[in-house]
Design a protein around this motif. Sequence first.
Motif, short mmCIF file in Angstrom:
data_model
loop_
_atom_site.label_atom_id
_atom_site.label_comp_id
_atom_site.label_asym_id
_atom_site.label_seq_id
_atom_site.Cartn_x
_atom_site.Cartn_y
_atom_site.Cartn_z
N GLN A 1 -21.97 -1.12 -21.37
CA GLN A 1 -21.87 -2.57 -21.59
C GLN A 1 -22.16 -2.97 -23.03
OE1 GLN A 1 -20.12 -3.26 -18.52
NE2 GLN A 1 -20.90 -5.19 -19.29
N THR A 2 -22.64 -2.04 -23.82
CA THR A 2 -22.92 -2.34 -25.24
C THR A 2 -21.73 -2.03 -26.14
OG1 THR A 2 -23.77 -0.11 -25.76
CG2 THR A 2 -25.33 -1.72 -24.84
N GLN A 3 -20.62 -1.60 -25.55
CA GLN A 3 -19.51 -1.06 -26.34
C GLN A 3 -18.34 -2.03 -26.52
OE1 GLN A 3 -19.85 2.19 -27.80
NE2 GLN A 3 -21.89 1.46 -27.18
N GLY A 4 -18.58 -3.32 -26.46
CA GLY A 4 -17.49 -4.29 -26.63
C GLY A 4 -16.85 -4.60 -25.30
N LYS A 5 -15.52 -4.51 -25.25
CA LYS A 5 -14.80 -4.76 -24.00
C LYS A 5 -14.91 -3.53 -23.10
CE LYS A 5 -13.37 -8.66 -25.71
NZ LYS A 5 -13.95 -9.93 -25.24
N VAL A 6 -15.16 -3.76 -21.82
CA VAL A 6 -15.31 -2.66 -20.88
C VAL A 6 -14.43 -2.91 -19.66
CG1 VAL A 6 -16.92 -1.24 -19.55
CG2 VAL A 6 -17.72 -2.44 -21.60
N PHE A 7 -13.64 -1.92 -19.32
CA PHE A 7 -12.79 -1.97 -18.13
C PHE A 7 -13.28 -0.90 -17.17
CE2 PHE A 7 -10.49 -3.27 -21.87
CZ PHE A 7 -9.87 -4.45 -21.50
N LYS A 8 -13.71 -1.31 -15.99
CA LYS A 8 -14.34 -0.40 -15.04
C LYS A 8 -13.43 -0.19 -13.83
CE LYS A 8 -19.15 -1.51 -16.16
NZ LYS A 8 -19.61 -0.12 -16.34
N TYR A 9 -13.27 1.08 -13.45
CA TYR A 9 -12.45 1.42 -12.29
C TYR A 9 -13.20 2.42 -11.41
CZ TYR A 9 -9.06 -1.05 -15.00
OH TYR A 9 -8.45 -2.04 -15.73
N ASP A 10 -13.20 2.12 -10.13
CA ASP A 10 -13.92 2.90 -9.13
C ASP A 10 -12.87 3.46 -8.17
OD1 ASP A 10 -15.94 3.66 -7.10
OD2 ASP A 10 -15.19 1.88 -6.05
N LEU B 1 -14.08 5.58 -13.73
CA LEU B 1 -13.30 5.59 -14.96
C LEU B 1 -13.64 4.35 -15.76
CD1 LEU B 1 -10.81 6.79 -16.61
CD2 LEU B 1 -9.46 5.10 -15.34
N ASN B 2 -14.13 4.52 -16.98
CA ASN B 2 -14.51 3.38 -17.81
C ASN B 2 -13.77 3.47 -19.14
OD1 ASN B 2 -17.37 1.76 -16.90
ND2 ASN B 2 -16.78 3.59 -15.77
N ARG C 1 -1.35 9.98 -5.72
CA ARG C 1 -2.09 11.19 -5.36
C ARG C 1 -2.92 10.99 -4.09
NH1 ARG C 1 -0.53 10.71 -10.13
NH2 ARG C 1 -0.07 12.48 -11.51
N LYS C 2 -2.50 10.01 -3.30
CA LYS C 2 -3.13 9.74 -2.00
C LYS C 2 -4.60 9.35 -2.13
CE LYS C 2 0.73 11.07 -0.09
NZ LYS C 2 1.69 10.06 0.43
N GLY C 3 -4.96 8.73 -3.26
CA GLY C 3 -6.33 8.28 -3.46
C GLY C 3 -6.51 6.83 -3.04
N SER C 4 -7.70 6.31 -3.29
CA SER C 4 -8.01 4.91 -2.96
C SER C 4 -8.30 4.13 -4.23
CB SER C 4 -9.23 4.83 -2.03
OG SER C 4 -9.66 3.49 -1.89
N VAL C 5 -7.82 2.89 -4.30
CA VAL C 5 -8.04 2.06 -5.48
C VAL C 5 -9.47 1.53 -5.52
CG1 VAL C 5 -5.61 1.40 -5.58
CG2 VAL C 5 -7.23 -0.07 -4.35
N SER C 6 -10.22 1.71 -4.44
CA SER C 6 -11.63 1.33 -4.44
C SER C 6 -12.41 2.31 -3.60
CB SER C 6 -11.83 -0.10 -3.91
OG SER C 6 -13.19 -0.46 -3.99
#
Length: 538
Positions: free
Chosen positions: A406-415, A456-457, A483-488
């Motif tokens: 969170q100290t690195q400017g813009k942050v895009f977080k994906y789980d 993934l950040n 790849r048959k994964g889940s977006v969350s």
Amino acid sequence: NQHLVMSLRSRFGMAARAGARALFCGSRASRSAASSHTAFACGPAPRLSTSFRLFSAASKPERDPRFAKIQDADVAFFRSVVGDSGVVTDAEDLIPFNKCWMEKYQGAAQVALKPKNTEQVSAILRYCNDKRIAVVPQGGNTGLVGGSVPVHDEIVLSTSLLNEIESFSAQDAVVVCGAGCILQSLDSHLAEKGFMVPLDLGAKGSCQIGGNVATNAGGLRLVRYGSLHGTVLGVEAVLADGTIVDNVSSLRKDNTGYHLHHLLIGSEGTLGVITKVAIATPRRPKSVQVAVLACQSFQDVVEGMQAARAQLSEIISAIEFLDRDCLDLVVAEPMYHLRDPLPDPYRFYLLIETSGSNAEHDQAKLEAFLESSMTEGLVQDGVVAQDGVQGGELWKLREKIPLALQTQGKVFKYDLSMATESMYELVETMRSRLRPRYPDAKVFGYGHLGDGNLHLNITAPADTDPAILDEIEPFVYEWTAERKGSVSAEHGIGVMKTGAIHLSKSGEMLALMRKIKEIYDPNAILNPYKMLPPSSAA
């Protein structure tokens, strides 16, 4: 010195090392092995930057015209139910209710309510349903997908005062408590009795158990204790029309009809407001071992995990991974007082924890695993905590990553969840994808390896063109779905992923979800704009 550990390469004779070496610096809080699942104080949070995902005119869902706007008469009714202290209307006081902790989502609620019991929740929802007033249930507001903050002017219904621990049975190993209990406080209460909550999160000092259940939170030790669908035995909840559904039970087996409480677990407040939960609690381990191991490739990480599962199966309680960029980020943050645990840098790190009842047995198994892993070349080096204090410091290398980001400017977080062998492929793919146009963007990979859960950040300087988001989404979700994964994996859908849920749920499944929503909440007042995509997008 209690803060000294021995390099594995030195212990197993793989290379010369100067004996034990200092691992960390700075002050530390005591953490005994018997209570090693307790949380650590995070200290003052770093200053948070505003993310690109704050609602804009283009991304913000339109306000549903079916919902009424709050009138003075409504506020007067709420005061009659919860008293003056239970009604928040001051603009300054409403800020923490309207904004998520990352300052990523922000609503415009004019009223927040703090009921003290289930009956007050029932009266509030019955009134709101009759008046078509939209409601956002809110626990600790520690989520990452905007599920617990208003989108427009919905009222906020806080569960923070529903914080009574009603009962605990050591014979049945079941605790019954209010939805507003802070996870860490509940765990500390159980620790005094030799038990624990089967859930551990980095946010446990502020998240609430009701919110954990409503989002089906996963956490650090799901590999050992399973998901909340297995450990939550029952819930009490209030439906949109004010109906109180009491399904609180201490029974481990009850095969009488539909298990309706499972619909509420992970429903993100869209089907009802959870007010009480019954949770199966495991015994607190007497022996906890923590090791951080260095690997040269992600393939070695995956094979190291497989070896750990095979050799430590009955005592393993966590299998986490982080890449070198994550470690560099954490140790560079002065407020954490952490150092690289090893003298040489490596590309990847495994954090493995075991929990059991016999320290001698557990240590022998861990030693055998470490020696064989190094002999086979899966692990290049590592450190093993010699006590609970060192174990806590090693855990900080993993747990501090989200705040450091969170100290690195813009942050895009994906789980995301996917097959473990694919997890780091996405990290490398995103680096290649972003490098030509956004060379200053950085991609970090870490997560719950034992569960196939990648965090993934992506960070970028504050002045980066907002168009970077178009390079990230929907590509990240589509890549995962292919790849048959889940977006969350564990963070839920909230408002962030309503446009991506169709990649993980078929049209038929979404149609069934809509029918369930219509049964539980026919006027759609509970947490609108969340979970399900707009009808036209389904």
